[in-house]
Enzyme design. Structure first.
Site, PDB file in Angstrom:
ATOM      1  N   ASN A 167       0.929  -1.222   0.018  1.00 31.94           N
ATOM      2  CA  ASN A 167      -0.095   0.147   0.122  1.00 31.94           C
ATOM      3  C   ASN A 167       0.995   1.226   0.059  1.00 31.94           C
ATOM      4  O   ASN A 167       2.171   1.232  -0.110  1.00 31.94           O
ATOM      5  CB  ASN A 167      -0.864   0.050   1.019  1.00 31.94           C
TER       6      ASN A 167
ATOM      7  N   PHE B 116      -4.192   2.879  15.479  1.00 31.71           N
ATOM      8  CA  PHE B 116      -4.649   3.756  14.677  1.00 31.71           C
ATOM      9  C   PHE B 116      -5.636   3.554  13.806  1.00 31.71           C
ATOM     10  O   PHE B 116      -6.003   2.356  13.524  1.00 31.71           O
ATOM     11  CB  PHE B 116      -3.599   4.294  13.532  1.00 31.71           C
TER      12      PHE B 116
ATOM     13  N   LYS C  89     -10.530  -4.287  19.375  1.00 33.02           N
ATOM     14  CA  LYS C  89      -9.013  -4.840  19.613  1.00 33.02           C
ATOM     15  C   LYS C  89      -8.353  -4.731  20.978  1.00 33.02           C
ATOM     16  O   LYS C  89      -7.107  -4.890  21.011  1.00 33.02           O
ATOM     17  CB  LYS C  89      -8.034  -3.907  18.614  1.00 33.02           C
TER      18      LYS C  89
END
Ligand code: C5P
Length: 399
Positions: free
Chosen positions: A210, A323, A341
């Site tokens: 990416n 993030f 998470k």
């Protein structure tokens, strides 16, 4: 050096010719990230106007002890509490004498008595006045009470004399102020930051990846090191130099990154996952270059491990920060990710705004934690990183 970042510096200016250098000092302190407020004695105002220092510091200059208006806003006790450092530059012979006596006959000396903040003095006076035993005794007494001293420098003086007594250069004074905070708010902490993209190999020459530049993660590592933390950066392939005082571990794939992070985990107090980890990798890596014989082909992909979730779920997990780059419903998705998470904190940003994010040098974000959030305005990634670090330090002490 950026130990002054987010620190409140109360600059006391007393009445000497060196007061003109205080204007430059305000700038130097601000360049190191400090917030500056200025208190001037009556004498100082004969040499430089409050307006100059007000314009530079961006805050009203405080001059009077008994001023009903000022006391309604930020009075002497609030000022004294606000300060992380009281820096007096220039400190004249008279001011040193009054500080020594514990006088409270103007705003500056009163604040000096009322503040628990450390005191840094930058003396400036004629060389004979500096050498006078009365001044020497006063300085020794103040140092004995814990005051720090920067300068004076030697050289030609405004009065024509040559000798010790010139105020130290503003940059030297600002560095001395900075050095008082080298302990840093994360001193003694061990920080691991993941940064950049991962590359997931298809064959010996091709990969899936990416556009992550790694800039935000590198800025976070720099900010952590500047805050005194011993910092390790686990970085995917990026074109960035390693920040000073940061240890760097280069990885390629998500699995490499996970492995390195788990190795570092026993020596990690704060884990910050900033990497743009590829969600999937090819189910199999061909050991020879794939040929373009077929008209159509397809790729079988499998999920990559979620590194930050694995760290957060570990026994003795560090303070874990993730993030969330989102294009819509940013805060709702970020809060969901925080829970799912098992993170202590999440930094959410809106990547639909092209001025921030991936390759940009700027960012803006909202930082969320259980029961709170704080918006960080658009600024350089270094500034945002320092603000994130300050919030982490605050949450660590709160928790
Ligand atoms: O799930 P999502 O990719 O949106 O979550 C982003 C956060 O999770 C980031 O902090 C990222 O570094 C981390 N992450 C990870 N391992 C993955 C995927 C994301 O650590 N495989």
């Amino acid at each position: 050096m950026a130990h002054l970042f987010n620190r409140n510096v109360l600059l006391g200016v007393s009445g000497g010719i060196a007061a003109y250098k205080s204007a430059e000092l305000v700038r130097q302190l601000q360049e190191r990230g400090a917030r500056v407020r200025v208190v001037m004695t009556r004498g100082a105002q004969e040499f430089i106007t409050p307006l100059t220092l007000q314009a530079l510091s961006g805050n009203p200059v405080h001059t009077e002890l008994l001023d009903a208006g000022a006391e309604m806003g930020m009075g002497h006790i609030e000022l004294a509490r606000w300060a992380d450092l009281l820096l007096v530059a220039p400190a004249t012979a008279d001011l040193l004498a009054r500080l020594c006596q514990g006088r409270a006959d103007d705003l500056l000396t009163t604040v000096a008595l009322a503040t628990p903040a450390p005191l840094l003095l930058a003396p400036a006076m004629n060389q004979q006045m500096w050498r006078d035993p009365a001044t020497a005794d006063n300085v020794a007494t103040l140092q004995g009470r814990g005051a720090h001293l920067v300068g004076p420098a030697e050289g030609e003086q405004a009065c024509g004399d040559v000798g010790p007594g010139r105020m130290a250069d503003p940059a030297v004074i600002a560095d001395a102020a900075d050095a008082l905070f080298t302990g840093g708010e994360l001193s003694g902490k061990r920080v691991v930051v993941t940064a950049g993209p991962t590359r997931e190999a298809l064959d010996p020459v091709r990969y899936i990846s990416n556009h992550s530049s790694g800039k935000m993660g590198f800025a976070l590592a720099r900010a952590a090191a500047d805050a005194g933390a011993s910092t390790t950066l686990v970085s995917g392939p990026v074109q960035l130099p390693t920040p000073d005082h940061v240890q760097r571990v280069d990885v390629v794939s998500a699995q490499d990154m996970l492995e390195q992070c788990l190795t570092l985990l026993p020596a990690c107090d704060i884990f910050i996952a900033c990497a743009a980890v590829a969600d999937y990798r090819p189910a199999a890596v061909q050991d020879r270059k794939i040929k373009k014989d077929a008209q159509e082909t397809s790729l079988q992909l499998v999920r990559n491990p979620d590194i930050v979730a694995a760290v957060a779920a570990a026994e003795h997990a560090p303070f874990t920060v993730g993030f969330a780059a989102e294009t819509n419903d940013v805060l709702a998705y970020a809060r969901d990710k925080l829970q799912r998470k098992g993170l202590d904190m999440i930094v959410a940003n809106d990547v639909s705004d092209t001025a921030i994010g991936f390759n940009s040098d700027q960012n803006a974000a909202t930082v969320l934690w259980q029961g709170g959030e704080e918006a960080l305005q658009r600024a350089s990634k270094d500034t945002v990183a320092r603000q994130v670090m300050a919030l982490i330090a605050r949450r660590l002490t709160a928790g």
